[in-house]
Scaffold this motif. Structure first.
Motif, PDB file in Angstrom:
ATOM      1  N   UNK A   1       5.046   8.490   8.420  1.00  0.00           N
ATOM      2  CA  UNK A   1       5.069   9.921   8.345  1.00  0.00           C
ATOM      3  C   UNK A   1       5.103  10.244   6.807  1.00  0.00           C
ATOM      4  N   UNK A   2       4.482  11.465   6.683  1.00  0.00           N
ATOM      5  CA  UNK A   2       4.389  11.888   5.083  1.00  0.00           C
ATOM      6  C   UNK A   2       3.361  11.104   4.287  1.00  0.00           C
ATOM      7  N   UNK A   3       4.208  10.749   3.208  1.00  0.00           N
ATOM      8  CA  UNK A   3       3.262   9.996   2.036  1.00  0.00           C
ATOM      9  C   UNK A   3       3.146   8.746   2.476  1.00  0.00           C
ATOM     10  N   UNK A   4       3.771   7.966   3.570  1.00  0.00           N
ATOM     11  CA  UNK A   4       3.439   6.774   4.051  1.00  0.00           C
ATOM     12  C   UNK A   4       2.093   6.909   4.668  1.00  0.00           C
ATOM     13  N   UNK A   5       1.957   7.909   5.434  1.00  0.00           N
ATOM     14  CA  UNK A   5       0.730   7.984   6.334  1.00  0.00           C
ATOM     15  C   UNK A   5      -0.364   8.214   5.578  1.00  0.00           C
TER      16      UNK A   5
ATOM     17  N   UNK B   1       0.712  -1.136  -0.019  1.00  0.00           N
ATOM     18  CA  UNK B   1      -0.041  -0.048  -0.004  1.00  0.00           C
ATOM     19  C   UNK B   1       0.826   1.180   0.232  1.00  0.00           C
ATOM     20  N   UNK B   2       2.101   1.194   0.858  1.00  0.00           N
ATOM     21  CA  UNK B   2       2.765   2.394   0.997  1.00  0.00           C
ATOM     22  C   UNK B   2       3.880   2.741   0.354  1.00  0.00           C
ATOM     23  N   UNK B   3       4.600   1.474  -0.457  1.00  0.00           N
ATOM     24  CA  UNK B   3       5.857   1.459  -1.163  1.00  0.00           C
ATOM     25  C   UNK B   3       7.111   1.426   0.065  1.00  0.00           C
TER      26      UNK B   3
ATOM     27  N   UNK C   1      -0.846   7.291   2.349  1.00  0.00           N
ATOM     28  CA  UNK C   1      -1.169   5.904   1.771  1.00  0.00           C
ATOM     29  C   UNK C   1      -1.798   5.284   2.572  1.00  0.00           C
ATOM     30  N   UNK C   2      -1.457   5.000   3.853  1.00  0.00           N
ATOM     31  CA  UNK C   2      -2.222   4.292   4.742  1.00  0.00           C
ATOM     32  C   UNK C   2      -3.855   4.639   4.808  1.00  0.00           C
ATOM     33  N   UNK C   3      -3.742   5.857   5.110  1.00  0.00           N
ATOM     34  CA  UNK C   3      -5.020   6.785   5.367  1.00  0.00           C
ATOM     35  C   UNK C   3      -6.165   6.485   4.165  1.00  0.00           C
ATOM     36  N   UNK C   4      -5.286   6.490   3.105  1.00  0.00           N
ATOM     37  CA  UNK C   4      -6.220   6.211   1.656  1.00  0.00           C
ATOM     38  C   UNK C   4      -6.718   4.837   1.584  1.00  0.00           C
ATOM     39  N   UNK C   5      -6.121   3.795   2.109  1.00  0.00           N
ATOM     40  CA  UNK C   5      -6.338   2.358   2.144  1.00  0.00           C
ATOM     41  C   UNK C   5      -7.052   2.068   3.382  1.00  0.00           C
ATOM     42  N   UNK C   6      -6.900   2.480   4.331  1.00  0.00           N
ATOM     43  CA  UNK C   6      -7.484   1.790   5.639  1.00  0.00           C
ATOM     44  C   UNK C   6      -8.500   2.952   6.198  1.00  0.00           C
TER      45      UNK C   6
END
Length: 127
Positions: A65-69, A46-48, A71-76
């Motif tokens: 943090x940042x883009x990873x967070x 999900x996050x790369x 990406x998680x919010x987009x999926x979960x």
């Protein structure tokens, strides 16, 4: 310049610690995945991020943090809700936005139905 009122900005006094943040994300991820063996790989996909990072997020050792967070919010949905709660924003504001979206989609469906409802049978309609 801001007038001096003797009060601090709320975001300066209501900060959460890194530990609280990491724990909140970990709880959300654990609720999302349970004890799934594939959780780390799914989160990494999900996050790369690396599997090790995903494992640390699941364990609450540190948080994304940042883009990873994002990406998680987009999926979960659970991570997204945790972010909203940690921000101090009421969850009910999400419902208002969802209701507006629902209304727009309902109107759009009505328009589409009126366009295709001119008596012509569509590909999924049978006489």
């Amino acid at each position: 310049m801001f007038p001096k009122t003797g009060k601090d900005f709320p975001f300066l006094t209501d900060r959460i610690s890194e530990s609280e943040f990491s724990t909140a994300i970990a709880v959300a991820l654990q609720a999302e995945f349970g004890m799934s063996r594939h959780a780390e790989k799914t989160i990494a996909k999900w996050t790369g991020a690396s599997n090790r990072s995903a494992r640390n997020w699941m364990a609450g050792i540190n948080g994304p943090t940042g883009a990873h967070l994002m990406a998680l919010a987009r999926q979960s949905d659970l991570v997204f809700k945790a972010i909203v709660l940690m921000s101090g924003r009421p969850v009910s504001t999400l419902n208002v936005n969802l209701q507006a979206l629902h209304d727009i989609l309902s109107d759009t469906i009505d328009v589409v139905n009126s366009i295709i409802g001119d008596g012509q049978a569509g590909p999924n309609q049978h006489d």
